[in-house]
Design a protein around this motif. Sequence first.
Motif, PDB file in Angstrom:
ATOM      1  N   HIS A 224      -8.675  44.202-126.353  1.00  0.00           N
ATOM      2  CA  HIS A 224      -9.800  43.271-126.359  1.00  0.00           C
ATOM      3  C   HIS A 224     -10.998  43.892-125.657  1.00  0.00           C
ATOM      4  CE1 HIS A 224      -7.308  40.186-128.114  1.00  0.00           C
ATOM      5  NE2 HIS A 224      -6.357  40.524-127.260  1.00  0.00           N
ATOM      6  N   GLU A 265     -10.232  41.638-134.851  1.00  0.00           N
ATOM      7  CA  GLU A 265      -9.123  40.921-134.216  1.00  0.00           C
ATOM      8  C   GLU A 265      -9.260  40.917-132.702  1.00  0.00           C
ATOM      9  OE1 GLU A 265      -6.712  39.015-135.430  1.00  0.00           O
ATOM     10  OE2 GLU A 265      -7.528  39.275-137.442  1.00  0.00           O
ATOM     11  N   GLN A 267     -10.815  40.096-129.087  1.00  0.00           N
ATOM     12  CA  GLN A 267     -11.539  38.959-128.522  1.00  0.00           C
ATOM     13  C   GLN A 267     -12.155  39.400-127.210  1.00  0.00           C
ATOM     14  OE1 GLN A 267     -11.867  36.399-130.373  1.00  0.00           O
ATOM     15  NE2 GLN A 267     -10.246  36.821-131.872  1.00  0.00           N
ATOM     16  N   GLU A 273     -10.932  33.694-126.457  1.00  0.00           N
ATOM     17  CA  GLU A 273     -11.404  34.033-127.803  1.00  0.00           C
ATOM     18  C   GLU A 273     -12.910  33.927-127.933  1.00  0.00           C
ATOM     19  OE1 GLU A 273      -9.863  32.705-131.369  1.00  0.00           O
ATOM     20  OE2 GLU A 273      -7.764  33.076-130.844  1.00  0.00           O
TER      21      GLU A 273
END
Lengths: 379, 292
Positions: A224, A265, A267, A273
Motif C-alpha cells: 500500500h 489494488e 490503498q 481504503e
Amino acid sequence: MLARQFDALLRAADADGGVEFDGLRVAREGGGDAEDGAAADAGGYTFATPAHEATGLSESELHAHAEGSPYVTNWYFWEREVQRHDSPRRAFLRRAEAADEHDAAARHEALGDGMVTEWGQLRIEATLSGDGDGSRRYDVRHVDDADRAVADLERHDDPLGARELAKYDYDGMYRPLKTGANMPTGWAFHGLDWRDAVETVETLYPATVANWYREQRGELDIDHWTDTTDRQTGIYGVVSELPREAVEWVAEAACDDSQCVKRREWQYSADDELAADGGTGAFPCREPCSLVIAAGRKWTKLEEEEPREYTFRLTPSEKEQIEGVLDAVADGRVDEIREADVYEDANRYRTRYLRAKLFDDHGNLGGVPTDPEEHHEAE
Amino acid sequence: MSQALVIVAHGSHLNPGSSAPTYDHADTIRAAGAFDEVRTGFWKEEPSLREVLRTCEADEVYVVPMFISEGYFTEQVIPRELRLDDWDVADWDSDGLSADVATYTAADTGQTVHYCGPVGTHGSMTDVLVRRAESVTNDPDVGEGFGFAVVGHGTERNENSAKAIEYHAERVRDLDRFDEVQALYMDEEPEVDDVTDYFTVEDVVVVPLFISDGFHTQEDIPEDMGLTDDYRTGYDVPAAVDGHRVWYAGAVGTESLMADVVLERAADAGADVGAAIESVRETTRVAPGADD
Ligand code: SF4
C-alpha cells in the motif's frame, strides 16, 4: 492428429493413471502393472469424452477414436506443448480461450472462428494453427484496431520488437509508463505461437501476467501507499510525508482508467481504503509505481506550502474559462481543439487573449504578485 | 536446473534512450544462448526492480547491475527492491571496487539470487573502454600517437565512482598502448573542461564511463570540452579544440562489447555460460577499416 501425437497419447495411456484432461480420458485397462503388450491384448484401452465412451479397444481401434478428436489435440497442446503446470504463462493462455468455462470440443469450434480476450489495451485473438494438430496461433494488436485487416497494420513477428513500438505514443512522445492508456495503434503481431504470444504481452505490459496470476490464486502481495513510501530512501524519502488527503488526489490523477490500464489494488494502508476509483483493468497494480513516486515527491514539496489569499477580479466567463483550460489540459484534449474554435475555453486565441488581458508585464495574473513582499519592493 | 540472467539498470521517465544499452546487451546475450531466460528490470521503468524476478521462470537467477560503481543503488536500492532480505553489504567484502557476488533467497519468489557486483568495476570493463576508442576512431589498432581520457562524475556524488575511474585509467595506462592516459571528472579536478591541457599529443580519445547516453554525456560534457557551443547543433568527431583533435566517444555503456562484461559478471558468480563469452567477444568485434 499427427502420428507423434498418437504415439504420445499411447505412451500416456500406458503410463500410470492414463490420461485425464479437459474431458478426455484414455487409459489402458488393468492399469500399468501388467507386462508390456499383454495388458493391451487382455484389457484393451478406454477412450472417453463427455459425449462418448468406448472400452476394450485395440491400439488400432483407439487410433480410430482418437483420429479427428478435438479432445486429443487439445490434450497434446496443453500437456505436451505448453505444459508449465501452475505457471502464470499457462494460466494466461488458458484465459485466452476461456478454458475453465468451455469444454475442449466447444473451444475447438470457437477457436476455428477465433476467441478474443482483452488485456489492457491489447486485443488477443486465439485461433487454431490450421495444421490439424490443435496447436494455437495468436494475434495481438490494439483493441482499437479490432476491425482492421492484418495487411493494413504494421506487421511484427519478434516479441522483442514490441519494445520499440510501445516506446512512443501515437504522437511520438515517450511513454514512461508501459501500462499508460496511450498505447499506439496501427500494428499487429500475427500468427504467433504460444511462447511468443506470452512474450509479446510480457514485453508490452511487463509483469502483468505474473501479478494477475498471483491475484487469481489469492496471493497478490500488495504494497500500500504507506508500505511503499516508508521504504523509500534518498530523494524519495520525503514522499511518505505527503498528507493522506493528497494521496487521494494522486490516485485520482494518475491511476484512473483513463490514464493507466492497471487496476489499482493498493490503498493508503492495509486498513485504510482510498475513496478514489481503482478502475476495472484486467490486471492489478500492486503498489505505487515509480512514476507515481517521482510525481509524489513533487507533490510532497508543493503541499508543504501554506495557502494564501489572493484577490482577483474576473468576469464569470473568465472564471469558467480558467476552469475549462484546466480540464482540457488534465484530459489531454488540448491538441484536439481546432485553431478557429473560439468556443473552446482552451483554444489558443482564447487563452492568448485572456493572457493579454489579465497578465501584467511580469506574468502575474491580475497584476497580483505571487509573493506579497515582491509588491512592496517594487514600489 | 534452469538459470536466468537479469540485468538491472536505472532507466528513465524522461529519456527514451536510457534503457537502450541494457536492452541491446540483453539481446546479444540472449542470442548467445547461455541462459534459459534473459530479462531486464529497471528502477524507473518496467518491469520494476520490485517485480522483475517474478517474470522469470528459472529457480536460479544471476542479477547483474548495469551501474558504473558500487554505491547507493547497488548497496541499498537494488537489494531492497529485489527483496534480498538477508542482504548485507559486508557479504560483498569489497574495497569499493572488488564486489563480485553474494547469494540470497528472494523473499517473494523463493528464487536463488546471485547478486553480482556492478559492470563498471569489472576488470573486463577496461577492454570495453579501449574497444570504445577503437569504435570511435574506426581503427582496431588505435593507440600510438593517441591520448586516452576516461571521464566520470567526481567524488561529490559517490566516492566509489572516482575509484572506478582511477582503476580503469590505471589499467589502460598499464596496457602501454596509448601515448598518454588521464582520468578526468565533471565536478572536480582534473576537470574534463580542461581536457586539452592534460595532453601533449594532438589526438585524444575521450570516453565517459557512463552506462547510457543522456544529459551528462550528450549535453554537459560536449559543451564543457568545447566541442560545441550548443549540444543541439551537434559536434564533429574528431572535433578541433585548442590545437587538439578530440575524439569524443559518448557513453561506454553503449559499446556492444559491454555484453561481455555482463556475461563475465554472471560467469564469475558461477553461471554456466559455456562458450558464450567467446561468441559475444567475436560478434561484437570492430571490423578493421569497416568504413573503407
Ligand atoms: S500506481 Fe497508478 S499509475 Fe502507477 S501503475 Fe499503478 S495504477 Fe498505474
